[in-house]
Design a protein around this motif. Structure first.
Motif, short mmCIF file in Angstrom:
data_model
loop_
_atom_site.label_atom_id
_atom_site.label_comp_id
_atom_site.label_asym_id
_atom_site.label_seq_id
_atom_site.Cartn_x
_atom_site.Cartn_y
_atom_site.Cartn_z
N ASP A 78 0.86 -1.19 0.00
CA ASP A 78 0.00 0.00 0.00
C ASP A 78 0.89 1.23 0.00
OD1 ASP A 78 -2.38 1.42 0.05
OD2 ASP A 78 -2.29 1.66 2.22
N PHE A 79 0.48 2.23 -0.73
CA PHE A 79 1.31 3.43 -0.88
C PHE A 79 0.40 4.61 -1.22
CE2 PHE A 79 1.54 0.43 -4.38
CZ PHE A 79 0.90 1.12 -5.40
N PRO A 80 0.89 5.82 -1.04
CA PRO A 80 0.00 6.99 -1.21
C PRO A 80 -0.27 7.34 -2.67
CG PRO A 80 2.17 7.69 -0.45
CD PRO A 80 2.20 6.20 -0.46
N VAL A 81 -0.97 6.46 -3.38
CA VAL A 81 -1.45 6.76 -4.74
C VAL A 81 -2.93 6.44 -4.76
CG1 VAL A 81 -1.37 6.06 -7.16
CG2 VAL A 81 0.77 6.32 -5.89
N GLU A 82 -3.73 7.40 -5.22
CA GLU A 82 -5.19 7.21 -5.28
C GLU A 82 -5.55 6.44 -6.53
OE1 GLU A 82 -7.70 8.23 -3.22
OE2 GLU A 82 -6.18 8.82 -1.73
N PHE A 83 -6.32 5.35 -6.37
CA PHE A 83 -6.82 4.63 -7.54
C PHE A 83 -8.15 5.25 -7.96
CE2 PHE A 83 -4.61 0.77 -5.50
CZ PHE A 83 -3.41 1.14 -6.09
N ASP A 84 -8.32 5.42 -9.23
CA ASP A 84 -9.56 6.04 -9.73
C ASP A 84 -10.60 5.02 -10.16
OD1 ASP A 84 -8.70 8.80 -9.52
OD2 ASP A 84 -7.24 8.30 -11.07
N TYR A 85 -10.14 3.80 -10.45
CA TYR A 85 -11.12 2.77 -10.83
C TYR A 85 -10.50 1.40 -10.58
CZ TYR A 85 -8.23 2.35 -15.03
OH TYR A 85 -7.18 2.16 -15.87
N THR A 86 -11.36 0.40 -10.56
CA THR A 86 -10.89 -0.98 -10.43
C THR A 86 -11.58 -1.85 -11.48
OG1 THR A 86 -12.59 -1.49 -8.82
CG2 THR A 86 -10.44 -0.83 -7.94
N GLY A 87 -11.05 -3.01 -11.72
CA GLY A 87 -11.65 -3.91 -12.70
C GLY A 87 -11.03 -5.29 -12.58
N THR A 88 -11.49 -6.20 -13.46
CA THR A 88 -10.96 -7.56 -13.45
C THR A 88 -10.55 -7.95 -14.85
OG1 THR A 88 -12.53 -8.07 -11.68
CG2 THR A 88 -11.45 -9.94 -12.76
N ASP A 89 -9.34 -8.51 -14.98
CA ASP A 89 -8.85 -8.91 -16.29
C ASP A 89 -9.69 -10.06 -16.85
OD1 ASP A 89 -6.18 -8.64 -18.09
OD2 ASP A 89 -6.95 -10.69 -18.09
N GLU A 90 -10.13 -9.90 -18.07
CA GLU A 90 -11.04 -10.85 -18.70
C GLU A 90 -10.43 -12.24 -18.80
OE1 GLU A 90 -13.24 -11.13 -23.01
OE2 GLU A 90 -12.24 -9.28 -22.41
N LYS A 91 -9.15 -12.30 -19.14
CA LYS A 91 -8.52 -13.60 -19.39
C LYS A 91 -8.02 -14.25 -18.11
CE LYS A 91 -7.06 -12.91 -24.13
NZ LYS A 91 -5.95 -12.61 -25.02
N THR A 92 -7.36 -13.44 -17.27
CA THR A 92 -6.69 -14.04 -16.12
C THR A 92 -7.55 -14.04 -14.86
OG1 THR A 92 -5.73 -11.93 -15.47
CG2 THR A 92 -4.43 -13.30 -16.96
N GLY A 93 -8.55 -13.19 -14.84
CA GLY A 93 -9.38 -13.08 -13.65
C GLY A 93 -8.73 -12.27 -12.55
N ILE A 94 -7.59 -11.67 -12.83
CA ILE A 94 -6.88 -10.89 -11.81
C ILE A 94 -7.51 -9.49 -11.71
CG2 ILE A 94 -4.66 -9.81 -11.22
CD1 ILE A 94 -3.32 -12.20 -12.64
N HIS A 95 -7.71 -9.07 -10.47
CA HIS A 95 -8.27 -7.73 -10.25
C HIS A 95 -7.17 -6.68 -10.41
CE1 HIS A 95 -11.96 -9.57 -8.92
NE2 HIS A 95 -11.27 -10.30 -8.04
N TYR A 96 -7.57 -5.52 -10.88
CA TYR A 96 -6.58 -4.45 -11.03
C TYR A 96 -7.22 -3.12 -10.65
CZ TYR A 96 -9.09 -3.73 -15.44
OH TYR A 96 -10.07 -3.52 -16.37
N ALA A 97 -6.36 -2.14 -10.41
CA ALA A 97 -6.82 -0.78 -10.14
C ALA A 97 -6.01 0.16 -11.02
CB ALA A 97 -6.61 -0.44 -8.67
N GLY A 98 -6.59 1.30 -11.33
CA GLY A 98 -5.88 2.21 -12.21
C GLY A 98 -6.10 3.65 -11.84
N THR A 99 -5.25 4.50 -12.36
CA THR A 99 -5.41 5.94 -12.19
C THR A 99 -5.93 6.52 -13.49
OG1 THR A 99 -3.24 6.56 -13.00
CG2 THR A 99 -3.38 5.93 -10.68
#
Lengths: 861, 221
Positions: free
Chosen positions: A522-543
């Motif tokens: 965890d670090f001081p970067v704000e995520f603006d959205y989250t989602g899940t990779d269609e192929k791998t099923g891994i969750h991700y967050a993005g700015t």
């Protein structure tokens, strides 16, 4: 009578043999250029595509995933599919030692599309027959041989299977890490328990259907696939349906970027310009030589259209001779040059069979381009011939014959001045010859500067910081990369390396994988959205700035985390914070903090602002199994290169694991404390002078004989790859420059010959009043040399100007160039040109100014 | 009836800073079927006048009407067709096409019009000019006189309204010149064609129905 134009065109065509020979030669040279370039380009593209397809494991247009039996059967009615295969995954063999062996049921179409057809033996027919690679069989302890019995073990639907199978065929492995083993549909029919469809309940892939296919047309393919998926009840837009999906094979059907198209158009335009320069002047001179005749035609009633038709007809005949010859010669030149070019361009393609077959595309493409260039090049001369009023044609002939003679006969001047004044007879043509030859000088010099500016060491240092690095072979595959614990290096490889003489500065480098999802940050970067990779099923967050982070089990970022010895850390490019590598390592080993790596501009090593999200002093919290276990402030920031992330130019592994970040570097002791099952992904080391070759030989032998799943990179290999950039520049630039040079020299030859033929009477007159043959030759040499001097002055001057005004700016934007000015290529070309200019008139006079003075005087009368 | 009507014709050329008045207000009518000679010293404007009648030069001022057609109102392509069908040209240097046989040279203007020679007219013309035995020969195989006869035949083959000849005998000896001149006049007369000839040859001038003398771009006689 209707054929009068044809008769006239034919007779004058036969009469002007020398003129036609030169024109046909110009057209042929242009066609050779187009055909050679087309052959090499297509061959190279096919070879590179084949290499990439082999790396990907498919040469299909696309594939379908996770189909049910009904959906698979529906493929038979899909109009956009020409051919499709069947693949029913079972799983990876559990009894393989080091080689990854995937066991599936395939049909021959699928096997063919995925490079799995047996090179020895036959496809599996019986339920207990399999086909696989030599590497897979050896890994299972069996020598590749048709009829051999091999035991395979796997798990499906939670049940373990162990079966004895017979090798019906085998093929040479295309990958050092992974092979396909396949059985036929008889195996599926004999084992319905394995292929029970339970995917919708337990996500077990055994029982699902996959299919690679060849499309009727690649145009709009993704849309067609999406439409088909919709029709079958799937959702192509679903982020992670895990169900039916279909994708275009981007290797077979790459999406061309506008910049690539523009570059292609510029290159084609350059070649057309080159051909234009070659053909235009030949036709221009031919028309000018015959201008009086066209004037006569016009006077007795030939219309402009008829004059145009007459010359067009002759251009057509010349094309009919020049283009087919050029196509044949160009094809064989290209076919011969291609393997050499592929070898020099990159060692990566050494094992790809480079083969170019006569393709209609090559011939039709080159012929159309050549015909277009002929058409373009002849427009102006034809227009000139057709539009000069009849009376003007007569005036032209009179002026050309009379005016200058008077001037020269009163000159009584030196041969140099006489030669100089002769250049002014047709200023436009003189300028044209100087321009086309100068282009050759300028182009070659610009290419020379660019090639000389290729910074080999810059590329090497980006690619690898040590003499050698041992990695899993996947890390050298730009489509794969290091992503799983099973890709890690074993201690035995490291021990074997350390046992070699001269190894120093070694460091094992650890890295986290997708299997380490219980450790997050965890670090001081704000995520603006989250989602899940269609192929791998891994969750991700993005700015919103487009930076994406893969998330671990607890929803915090997975990051790309490395553990290393001080020797490795000392080699990194620390730019902010604690600059002393030794002190930094000590502080990190004491748990005081972490080194943050930031992707940097390859040219300047300046940290890329988009990825530079944190400052020195910012706190990073380490979570393990959802609990905070460590607080690590950022002690320093380093500019990353390819070696810091993975190896060479492979970034796929890091992208798969942590996506865009963060890149965190820890001492080995801290890393191994955080991760439960730390794995080494790379072993970097230097080797003393004199031991380099023996280490290369050792590693090569190790990869071949002991562990094919291992790979290695070396600074020497990186250096060889970097040199190919320079070689390619010389090859392409040199070829183009030589063609421009040939165009210029041919124009010069043509001008000299034309000049001699047109001035035979004038020469005879000069000789009759006392000019010796030697003086005549000297005068012609001076005329020719004046052209060359003009070229040298213009070429050298413009080379200097363009070097600083254009080349420096162009290569300044490419990271692996460091501008180096040189004039050596231009000087060499100028010297060659001066020599050619001095020799050509002597030969031309001998061949075209035969006969006695009296004969020449009478002939003119 | 006049086949050529020229009114206030002016044609100037620029030579450096100077303007040369090649034709300076010419008024001239040429009667159909007559043999007219244009005479004058070098630079008097003879060739310019002939070329203007042929539509090769565009007048700076004035009108040129040939066989009822106002040349200044015609475009380039129209003038080309006009020359092909209405004008026969005979040059001092013959200007035969070396790659074509004498027969092909003669019928060349017809070929440009996709036309065939008149079955009766062609042998008659060829016979009259003494070319029967040379039809399959190439120009370089013939004497100068025979080549000029071929050039005359080419000029007459389209049955033009008017035949223009610029020094047609200029490069011949006296005897050949007389023969060629005689043939030219005879054929023109036989086929009722108007003949306009530039010549310095006084004997040829004597054969003419009318002699127009030019001086400094003006008709003086």
């Amino acid at each position: 009578m209707k054929n009068m134009l044809g008769v006239l065109a034919g007779r004058s065509f036969r009469a002007g043999r020398m003129r036609n020979l030169i024109a046909a030669l110009a057209i042929m040279l242009t066609t050779i250029l187009f055909t050679t370039v087309t052959t090499i380009s297509m061959g190279a593209a096919e070879s590179v595509t084949l290499t990439m397809q082999m790396l990907k494991g498919s040469r299909s247009d696309g594939d379908f995933h996770n189909m049910t039996a009904g959906q698979y059967e529906a493929l038979a009615d899909a109009a956009f599919i020409r051919e499709y295969g069947l693949r029913m995954p079972v799983g990876f063999l559990t009894n393989a030692a080091r080689h990854n062996i995937e066991f599936d049921v395939l049909d021959p179409v699928q096997a063919d599309l995925t490079f799995c057809m047996p090179a020895h033996g036959s496809v599996p027919e019986a339920e207990n027959e399999i086909v696989t690679s030599d590497a897979a069989l050896r890994d299972l302890g069996v020598e590749p041989e048709v009829g051999a019995v091999v035991t395979i073990a796997f798990t499906a639907h939670g049940r373990e299977y162990q079966l004895d199978m017979i090798v019906s065929g085998w093929f040479e492995a295309t990958s050092e890490q992974i092979s396909m083993m396949w059985a036929g549909t008889a195996f599926r029919d004999a084992h319905p328990d394995i292929f029970e469809y339970t995917y919708d309940q337990d996500w077990d892939m055994a029982g699902t259907y996959y299919s690679d296919f060849v499309a009727v047309s690649a145009i709009g393919l993704q849309e067609k696939l999406d439409h088909w998926v919709w029709q079958m009840g799937g959702d192509p837009d679903a982020a992670s349906s895990g169900n039916l999906s279909a994708a275009v094979n981007a290797v077979t059907n790459p999406v061309l970027e506008p910049t690539e198209l523009l570059l292609g158009a510029v290159i084609i335009a350059l070649f057309v310009l080159c051909g234009y320069l070659l053909i235009y002047n030949v036709f221009d001179i031919a028309v000018m030589q015959e201008i009086r005749r066209y004037g006569l035609y016009r006077t007795v009633g030939m219309s402009r259209r008829q004059v145009k038709k007459l010359i067009n007809l002759q251009a057509l005949w010349l094309s009919c001779v020049g283009i087919p010859l050029g196509l044949l010669i160009g094809y064989f030149v290209g076919k011969t040059a291609l393997p050499y070019m592929m070898r020099t361009l990159s060692s990566s393609y050494e094992n790809v069979a480079v083969n170019v077959n006569p393709s209609p595309v090559i011939f039709v493409g080159a012929a159309v381009l050549a015909a277009f260039t002929v058409f373009l090049s002849t427009r102006k001369p034809i227009w000139a011939a057709a539009n000069i009023p009849p009376i003007e044609a007569f005036r032209y002939a009179e002026a050309a014959a009379g005016g200058k003679t008077t001037k020269k006969s009163t000159a009584g001047t030196s041969l140099f001045r006489l030669a100089w004044s002769n250049l002014g007879r047709n200023k436009r043509r003189s300028a044209f010859i100087v321009a086309s030859l100068s282009l050759c000088v300028i182009l070659l010099n610009c290419i020379g500067i660019a090639a000389d500016s290729v910074d080999i060491e810059k590329q090497v240092s980006y690619s690898i910081r040590t003499d050698f690095a041992v990695v899993n072979a996947l890390s050298k595959n730009i489509l794969e990369g290091f992503t799983r614990r099973e890709h890690g290096l074993g201690q035995e490889v490291i021990d074997a390396v350390n046992a070699q003489p001269g190894v120093y500065g070694a460091s094992a480098i650890y890295k986290n994988t997708l299997d380490d999802s219980n450790v997050t940050y965890d670090f001081p970067v704000e995520f603006d959205y989250t989602g899940t990779d269609e192929k791998t099923g891994i969750h991700y967050a993005g700015t919103n700035d487009g930076i994406i982070f893969n998330l671990g089990d607890d929803g915090h970022a997975l990051c790309n985390v490395y553990g290393m010895e001080e020797a490795a850390l000392a080699r990194m490019d620390i730019q902010e914070g604690e600059a002393d590598a030794h002190r930094l390592y000590e502080r990190m080993a004491g748990g005081e903090g972490v080194l943050l790596g930031v992707p940097s501009d390859r040219r300047t090593s300046i940290l890329k602002p988009a990825f530079d999200l944190l400052n020195v002093g910012d706190m990073i919290t380490v979570f393990k199994n959802g609990e905070p276990v460590m607080e690590l402030p950022i002690l320093a920031k380093a500019a990353l290169n390819g070696d810091d992330m993975e190896i060479g130019y492979t970034v796929n592994g890091t992208f798969e694991v942590g996506k865009d970040g963060l890149f965190l570097y820890l001492p080995t002791c801290v890393y191994t404390e955080i991760y439960d099952e730390p794995v080494i992904y790379k072993y970097s080391f230097d080797v003393e002078e004199g031991q380099q070759d023996s280490m290369s030989a050792f590693l090569e032998g190790y990869v071949t004989n002991v562990d094919p799943g291992m790979g290695y990179a070396s600074a020497e290999e990186a250096r060889r790859d970097a040199v190919t950039t320079r070689t390619m520049l010389w090859f392409v630039g040199g070829l183009t420059g030589m063609i421009f040079g040939a165009a210029g020299v041919l124009n010069l030859v043509n001008t000299i010959i034309t000049s001699i033929l047109a001035r035979r009477h004038e020469f005879a007159t000069m000789q009759s009043i006392g000019m010796t043959a030697k003086q005549l030759t000297r005068m012609m040499i001076w005329e020719s040399v004046y052209y060359a001097i003009g070229v040298c002055i213009a070429g050298l001057l413009l080379s200097v100007i363009l070097a600083f005004a254009v080349v420096k700016i162009l290569i300044g934007g490419i990271w692996y160039f460091t501008f180096h000015f040189t004039l050596v290529p231009a000087v060499i070309v100028c010297i060659l040109l001066l020599i050619a200019a001095a020799i050509l008139p002597v030969i031309a006079l001998k061949v075209f100014n035969k006969g006695s003075i009296v004969e020449k005087l009478r002939a003119a009368e | 009836m006049d086949i050529v009507e020229i009114r206030r014709l002016k044609k100037y050329f620029k030579e450096g800073p100077q303007v040369v008045k090649a034709l300076d207000g010419i008024n001239l009518s040429i009667e159909k079927g007559k043999f007219t000679v244009i005479a004058g010293a070098s630079g008097s404007g003879k060739t310019t006048l002939l070329n203007t009648i042929a539509g090769l030069y565009e007048p700076d001022e004035g009108t040129v009407i040939v066989d009822g057609l106002n040349l200044s109102k015609m475009g380039e392509e129209q003038l080309t067709v006009f020359r092909r069908r209405k004008i026969g040209f005979v040059f001092q240097g013959y200007n035969l096409i070396p790659e074509l046989t004498i027969r092909e040279n003669i019928v060349f203007p017809l070929g440009l019009d996709d036309a065939r020679p008149d079955a009766a007219y062609f042998p008659n013309l060829v016979h009259l000019l003494g070319l029967d035995n040379y039809l399959n020969a190439y120009p370089h195989m013939l004497s100068g006189g025979a080549q000029q006869c071929a050039a005359i035949a080419r000029a007459l083959i389209t049955k033009p309204s008017i035949v223009l000849a610029d020094e047609p005998t200029g490069s011949f000896d006296m005897k050949t010149a007389q023969n060629v001149a005689g043939l030219l006049k005879m054929t023109a007369a036989t086929f009722h064609q108007t003949l306009v000839v530039i010549t310095h040859n006084p004997e040829l001038a004597q054969l003419a129905d009318r002699v127009v003398r030019l001086q400094d771009g003006k008709i003086v006689q």
